[in-house]
Scaffold this motif. Structure first.
Motif, short mmCIF file in Angstrom:
data_model
loop_
_atom_site.label_atom_id
_atom_site.label_comp_id
_atom_site.label_asym_id
_atom_site.label_seq_id
_atom_site.Cartn_x
_atom_site.Cartn_y
_atom_site.Cartn_z
N ALA A 112 74.70 -58.70 28.13
CA ALA A 112 75.82 -58.07 27.41
C ALA A 112 75.31 -57.62 26.05
O ALA A 112 74.67 -58.41 25.34
N THR A 113 75.55 -56.36 25.73
CA THR A 113 75.08 -55.81 24.47
C THR A 113 76.17 -54.99 23.79
O THR A 113 77.02 -54.41 24.45
N TRP A 114 76.09 -54.94 22.48
CA TRP A 114 77.00 -54.13 21.68
C TRP A 114 76.42 -52.72 21.57
O TRP A 114 75.20 -52.54 21.47
N ILE A 115 77.30 -51.72 21.65
CA ILE A 115 76.89 -50.33 21.43
C ILE A 115 77.80 -49.69 20.40
O ILE A 115 78.92 -50.16 20.16
N LEU A 116 77.32 -48.64 19.79
CA LEU A 116 78.13 -47.90 18.85
C LEU A 116 79.36 -47.31 19.55
O LEU A 116 79.28 -46.92 20.72
N ARG A 117 80.45 -47.24 18.85
CA ARG A 117 81.67 -46.66 19.40
C ARG A 117 81.43 -45.22 19.86
O ARG A 117 81.94 -44.78 20.88
N SER A 118 80.61 -44.50 19.12
CA SER A 118 80.33 -43.10 19.48
C SER A 118 79.58 -42.97 20.80
O SER A 118 79.59 -41.91 21.41
N LEU A 119 78.95 -44.04 21.27
CA LEU A 119 78.24 -44.02 22.54
C LEU A 119 79.08 -44.58 23.68
O LEU A 119 78.60 -44.72 24.80
N ASN A 120 80.32 -44.91 23.39
CA ASN A 120 81.24 -45.43 24.40
C ASN A 120 82.41 -44.48 24.59
O ASN A 120 83.52 -44.88 24.94
N GLY A 121 82.15 -43.20 24.37
CA GLY A 121 83.21 -42.20 24.33
C GLY A 121 83.99 -42.01 25.61
O GLY A 121 85.20 -41.84 25.58
N VAL A 122 83.32 -42.01 26.76
CA VAL A 122 84.03 -41.76 28.00
C VAL A 122 84.96 -42.93 28.32
O VAL A 122 86.12 -42.73 28.70
N ALA A 123 84.48 -44.16 28.17
CA ALA A 123 85.34 -45.33 28.43
C ALA A 123 86.54 -45.32 27.48
O ALA A 123 87.67 -45.58 27.90
N ASP A 124 86.31 -44.99 26.22
CA ASP A 124 87.40 -44.91 25.25
C ASP A 124 88.40 -43.81 25.65
O ASP A 124 89.61 -44.02 25.63
N PHE A 125 87.89 -42.67 26.04
CA PHE A 125 88.72 -41.55 26.48
C PHE A 125 89.60 -41.95 27.65
O PHE A 125 90.81 -41.70 27.67
N VAL A 126 88.99 -42.59 28.66
CA VAL A 126 89.73 -43.00 29.85
C VAL A 126 90.82 -44.00 29.48
O VAL A 126 91.95 -43.91 29.95
N ALA A 127 90.48 -44.97 28.63
CA ALA A 127 91.47 -45.98 28.23
C ALA A 127 92.69 -45.33 27.58
O ALA A 127 93.83 -45.67 27.91
#
Length: 175
Positions: free
Chosen positions: A132-147
């Motif tokens: 499990a690793t932390w990533i920048l919010r800007s690199l999690n854009g698709v998951a954020d978009f879908v949510a």
């Protein structure tokens, strides 16, 4: 940057961290609405291909609990899809910190997080290997978009990938 892929442009390769062969990436996120929250698990293979996007209606109004519940959802889906080596990624440092807490220290966590962390460990032991690793919010854009889209649509489950890319521009125009 992740959203660039949906606009016929590739993000620079140095912004993509590709997992080793045989590993699956699971990007998770939560969106908290007025009456419910949504957890998202988006899976990619070592070639950066989206394999699955699954969502679940949650009842968490506290962000940390919601983020941990979304990671739990990702673990549940990974097990159901028989993904053996999974790297869970979240843009919530707190969620990554609590799920990577040593099992003996879980009782020292906040009482509302303890059962979620214990559940994650129970589920994650059903995959062969996990990280499990932390990533920048800007690199999690698709998951954020879908949510956020799911908060508006109220539809939950597995998203049909063949329709997903064509749906993005119309959603962006509305939102």
């Amino acid at each position: 940057m992740e959203m660039c892929e949906f606009h016929n442009a590739q993000p620079p390769i140095h912004n993509k961290w590709l997992p080793p062969a045989g590993w699956t990436m699971c990007y998770t996120d939560v969106a908290i609405g007025e009456t419910f929250s949504v957890g998202v698990a988006l899976f990619r293979n070592e070639e950066w291909v989206v394999l699955n996007i699954s969502t679940k209606k949650l009842q968490y109004s506290e962000p940390l609990a919601g983020e941990v519940a979304a990671i739990n959802w990702g673990a549940e889906v990974a097990v159901s899809l028989n993904y053996n080596n999974v790297i869970f990624q979240s843009d919530s440092k707190g969620a990554i910190e609590v799920i990577t807490t040593d099992h003996s220290r879980v009782k020292k966590l906040n009482h509302n997080i303890q059962p979620l962390v214990q559940r994650f460990h129970t589920i994650a032991h059903r995959v062969e290997l996990w990280e499990a690793t932390w990533i920048l919010r800007s690199l999690n854009g698709v998951a954020d978009f879908v949510a956020h889209w799911e908060i508006q649509s109220g539809q939950f489950g597995t998203i049909e990938l063949t329709n997903f890319v064509s749906f993005l521009p119309s959603w962006e125009a509305d939102g």
